[in-house]
Design a protein around this motif. Structure first.
Motif, PDB file in Angstrom:
ATOM      1  N   PHE A 147       0.774  -1.239   0.090  1.00 52.93           N
ATOM      2  CA  PHE A 147       0.171  -0.078   0.017  1.00 52.93           C
ATOM      3  C   PHE A 147       0.793   1.194  -0.109  1.00 52.93           C
ATOM      4  N   TYR A 148       1.803   1.228   0.663  1.00 49.54           N
ATOM      5  CA  TYR A 148       2.713   2.368   0.777  1.00 49.54           C
ATOM      6  C   TYR A 148       3.322   2.595  -0.556  1.00 49.54           C
ATOM      7  N   LEU A 149       3.504   1.557  -1.376  1.00 43.96           N
ATOM      8  CA  LEU A 149       4.277   1.816  -2.781  1.00 43.96           C
ATOM      9  C   LEU A 149       3.276   2.548  -3.684  1.00 43.96           C
ATOM     10  N   VAL A 150       2.133   2.383  -3.367  1.00 44.41           N
ATOM     11  CA  VAL A 150       0.891   3.187  -4.366  1.00 44.41           C
ATOM     12  C   VAL A 150       1.200   4.564  -4.414  1.00 44.41           C
ATOM     13  N   PRO A 151       1.263   5.340  -3.377  1.00 46.64           N
ATOM     14  CA  PRO A 151       1.399   6.776  -3.788  1.00 46.64           C
ATOM     15  C   PRO A 151       2.828   7.062  -3.671  1.00 46.64           C
ATOM     16  N   PHE A 152       4.102   6.209  -3.682  1.00 46.30           N
ATOM     17  CA  PHE A 152       5.257   6.338  -4.272  1.00 46.30           C
ATOM     18  C   PHE A 152       5.247   6.362  -5.723  1.00 46.30           C
ATOM     19  N   ALA A 153       4.439   5.316  -6.461  1.00 43.52           N
ATOM     20  CA  ALA A 153       4.519   5.319  -7.630  1.00 43.52           C
ATOM     21  C   ALA A 153       3.502   6.548  -8.196  1.00 43.52           C
ATOM     22  N   PHE A 154       2.737   6.617  -7.775  1.00 40.90           N
ATOM     23  CA  PHE A 154       1.829   8.021  -8.035  1.00 40.90           C
ATOM     24  C   PHE A 154       2.774   9.197  -8.481  1.00 40.90           C
ATOM     25  N   GLY A 155       3.600   9.438  -7.096  1.00 37.56           N
ATOM     26  CA  GLY A 155       4.479  10.528  -7.150  1.00 37.56           C
ATOM     27  C   GLY A 155       5.374  10.532  -8.152  1.00 37.56           C
ATOM     28  N   LEU A 156       6.160   9.479  -8.371  1.00 40.22           N
ATOM     29  CA  LEU A 156       7.203   9.156  -9.494  1.00 40.22           C
ATOM     30  C   LEU A 156       6.437   9.550 -10.851  1.00 40.22           C
ATOM     31  N   LEU A 157       5.250   9.059 -11.094  1.00 35.15           N
ATOM     32  CA  LEU A 157       4.324   9.315 -12.175  1.00 35.15           C
ATOM     33  C   LEU A 157       4.157  10.585 -12.608  1.00 35.15           C
ATOM     34  N   ARG A 285       9.484  15.336  -2.371  1.00 33.69           N
ATOM     35  CA  ARG A 285       8.777  14.966  -0.942  1.00 33.69           C
ATOM     36  C   ARG A 285       9.136  13.301  -0.800  1.00 33.69           C
ATOM     37  N   GLN A 286       9.521  12.590  -1.591  1.00 41.18           N
ATOM     38  CA  GLN A 286       9.772  10.980  -1.359  1.00 41.18           C
ATOM     39  C   GLN A 286      10.957  10.788  -0.505  1.00 41.18           C
ATOM     40  N   PHE A 287      11.776  11.678  -0.457  1.00 38.46           N
ATOM     41  CA  PHE A 287      12.890  11.463   0.475  1.00 38.46           C
ATOM     42  C   PHE A 287      12.208  11.107   2.230  1.00 38.46           C
ATOM     43  N   ASN A 288      11.489  12.483   2.397  1.00 36.71           N
ATOM     44  CA  ASN A 288      11.161  12.505   3.922  1.00 36.71           C
ATOM     45  C   ASN A 288       9.918  11.342   3.969  1.00 36.71           C
ATOM     46  N   LEU A 289       9.159  11.268   2.973  1.00 39.77           N
ATOM     47  CA  LEU A 289       7.844  10.194   2.928  1.00 39.77           C
ATOM     48  C   LEU A 289       8.460   8.692   3.369  1.00 39.77           C
ATOM     49  N   TRP A 290       9.681   8.492   3.125  1.00 42.59           N
ATOM     50  CA  TRP A 290      10.169   7.241   3.237  1.00 42.59           C
ATOM     51  C   TRP A 290      11.099   7.391   4.570  1.00 42.59           C
ATOM     52  N   ALA A 291      11.744   8.519   4.854  1.00 42.25           N
ATOM     53  CA  ALA A 291      12.729   8.778   6.011  1.00 42.25           C
ATOM     54  C   ALA A 291      11.605   8.916   7.239  1.00 42.25           C
ATOM     55  N   GLY A 292      10.649   9.768   7.101  1.00 40.30           N
ATOM     56  CA  GLY A 292       9.732   9.768   8.080  1.00 40.30           C
ATOM     57  C   GLY A 292       9.376   8.514   8.935  1.00 40.30           C
ATOM     58  N   PRO A 293       8.733   7.663   8.444  1.00 40.21           N
ATOM     59  CA  PRO A 293       8.419   6.523   9.318  1.00 40.21           C
ATOM     60  C   PRO A 293       9.664   5.860   9.968  1.00 40.21           C
ATOM     61  N   LEU A 294      10.807   5.880   9.598  1.00 41.44           N
ATOM     62  CA  LEU A 294      12.053   5.326  10.119  1.00 41.44           C
ATOM     63  C   LEU A 294      12.328   6.246  11.169  1.00 41.44           C
ATOM     64  N   VAL A 295      12.282   7.625  11.153  1.00 45.48           N
ATOM     65  CA  VAL A 295      12.367   8.395  12.350  1.00 45.48           C
ATOM     66  C   VAL A 295      11.427   8.025  13.248  1.00 45.48           C
ATOM     67  N   SER A 296      10.150   7.936  12.853  1.00 45.91           N
ATOM     68  CA  SER A 296       9.271   7.731  13.782  1.00 45.91           C
ATOM     69  C   SER A 296       9.375   6.253  14.712  1.00 45.91           C
ATOM     70  N   LEU A 297       9.946   5.301  13.950  1.00 48.31           N
ATOM     71  CA  LEU A 297      10.465   4.061  14.531  1.00 48.31           C
ATOM     72  C   LEU A 297      11.523   4.360  15.580  1.00 48.31           C
ATOM     73  N   GLY A 298      12.306   5.259  15.235  1.00 44.64           N
ATOM     74  CA  GLY A 298      13.217   5.679  16.319  1.00 44.64           C
ATOM     75  C   GLY A 298      12.883   6.512  17.515  1.00 44.64           C
ATOM     76  N   TRP A 299      11.883   7.285  17.430  1.00 40.33           N
ATOM     77  CA  TRP A 299      11.236   7.858  18.473  1.00 40.33           C
ATOM     78  C   TRP A 299      10.648   6.925  19.160  1.00 40.33           C
ATOM     79  N   ALA A 300       9.923   5.834  18.654  1.00 40.22           N
ATOM     80  CA  ALA A 300       9.041   4.966  19.521  1.00 40.22           C
ATOM     81  C   ALA A 300       9.945   3.987  20.087  1.00 40.22           C
ATOM     82  N   SER A 301      10.998   3.559  19.540  1.00 45.87           N
ATOM     83  CA  SER A 301      11.841   2.598  20.252  1.00 45.87           C
ATOM     84  C   SER A 301      12.479   3.388  21.352  1.00 45.87           C
TER      85      SER A 301
END
Length: 396
Positions: A147-157, A285-301
């Motif tokens: 599901f996360y790849l769908v908006p990624f593909a849309f953004g590239l398109l 925007r794609q850089f932070n749309l992928w980086a954001g969940p990783l940083v979120s995981l860091g905060w949660a951990s």
């Protein structure tokens, strides 16, 4: 009959942290035109303190706390479903009622208070996400990635289209949306420096023109994916604190170690291309749309590690109180933000350092008010209304 799952304190702490963190990003939406969320220097200075306040919030907060809140919402759907099933109730039916009630609250919030509402989006997507709640963690993560790849593909398109359309069409689109003197930017400034009627008209435009496309092409898919990630993390025991400390440490290092450099790379990419629309609107925007969940995981951990070790108990208890009244706190932030920035000509006239001071002031209000409220009432006013509306409708 199985015993209903107990409320996890860690979820309340994380939820409270998410509400506080999201305000760092939302304050820009209260104070600046919507185009500034994509082109941060569109209407004014973007150097010195203006840049550094934006950069830190972009690096540590933007696209980071929204994923955390969406993941917690997904975990909550699993908990609610398990609890309702354990009580012998029709879990699916009541979850749909609950999402319907949240949708009503979100719609009122969006139309009458603030166009940046996420509640309506969570309600619509939550109905779909709830159907996945019985899946094991591995399958949930697989669906989430898909599901996360769908908006990624849309953004590239869309990025490709912007770079291939005729120059005159590109320029017309840019002048309508991307530049400081564009029609949409000027209309938004006039609306939010004007009266409530003009602001109401702008919010209706967002609801009927922007919101549906956002749901179908980008945010809907992304939020659905993140809710499924939250379900997987809950099912795997991440939120319960039952893991040893070492996995939390590794996930914190992984999240921050990959997420922060990726986010910085995105900033460098956009600055190198001088925030041109063709590069920044979608691809940038794609850089932070992928980086954001990783940083979120860091905060949660990090939070899970702090809770395991008993660090900052006084602070975490206050943050936990905010998490217990998260819906009320979120709505209060909107009321305070719009009341401050939509009056006195402060919209698009408030430096980012002042915006940061506003955030700190609201944090203080929430951290003081939430524990005080819970001394006298078991739940927040919006939470009470949400529950009451859910079960009243369900009895009909």
């Amino acid at each position: 009959m199985s015993k209903p799952p107990n409320r996890l304190p860690s979820l309340d702490v994380l939820r409270g942290l998410a509400i506080l963190g999201i305000l760092v990003v939302n304050v820009r939406t209260f104070a600046e035109v919507s185009t500034a969320q994509l082109n941060p220097g569109v209407t004014g200075s973007f150097e010195g303190a203006q840049f550094w306040v934006w950069f830190v919030s972009h690096l540590l907060f933007e696209y980071s706390f929204m994923p955390l809140l969406a993941a917690l919402f997904g975990a909550g759907l699993v908990i609610q479903g398990d609890r309702l099933a354990a009580e012998g109730l029709q879990a699916g039916r009541l979850i749909r009622r609950r999402m319907g009630a949240l949708g009503v609250i979100g719609l009122v919030h969006l139309v009458f208070i603030w166009y940046g509402d996420i509640l309506l989006l969570y309600a619509v997507v939550g109905v779909i996400a709830a159907r996945f709640r019985h899946l094991p963690p591995a399958r949930l993560m697989g669906w989430a990635l898909l599901f996360y790849l769908v908006p990624f593909a849309f953004g590239l398109l869309m990025s490709g289209i912007l770079n291939w359309i005729p120059a005159d069409e590109y320029q017309a689109f840019r002048e309508q949306f991307w530049s400081a003197d564009s029609t949409l930017v000027q209309q938004e400034i006039e609306a939010y420096r004007g009266g409530w009627a003009a602001q109401f008209e702008h919010r209706l435009m967002v609801l009927f023109e922007s919101w549906p496309s956002m749901l179908v092409t980008e945010s809907g898919w992304r939020v659905l994916a993140l809710m499924l990630v939250g379900m997987a993390l809950y099912r795997s025991g991440f939120f319960s604190g039952s893991w040893p400390e070492s996995p939390y440490r590794r996930l914190a290092l992984l999240g921050f170690g990959l997420g922060l450099p990726l986010c910085q790379w995105g900033v460098l990419y956009n600055m190198t291309h001088e925030w041109r629309m063709a590069e920044s609107l979608y691809a940038g925007r794609q850089f932070n749309l992928w980086a954001g969940p990783l940083v979120s995981l860091g905060w949660a951990s990090l939070v899970m590690l702090a809770l395991r070790r008993g660090f900052l108990k006084g602070v975490t208890e206050r943050v936990r109180a905010v998490g217990k009244v998260a819906l009320s706190a979120y709505l209060l932030c909107s009321v305070l933000g719009t009341a401050f920035f939509y009056t006195g000509g402060r919209f698009e006239a408030t430096p980012r350092l002042v915006q940061l001071q506003f955030v700190l002031a609201v944090w203080l209000v929430l951290l003081v008010l939430a524990p005080l409220w819970l001394r006298y009432w078991r739940t927040g006013p919006a939470e009470w209304l949400w529950r009451r509306f859910t079960y009243q409708v369900a009895r009909r």
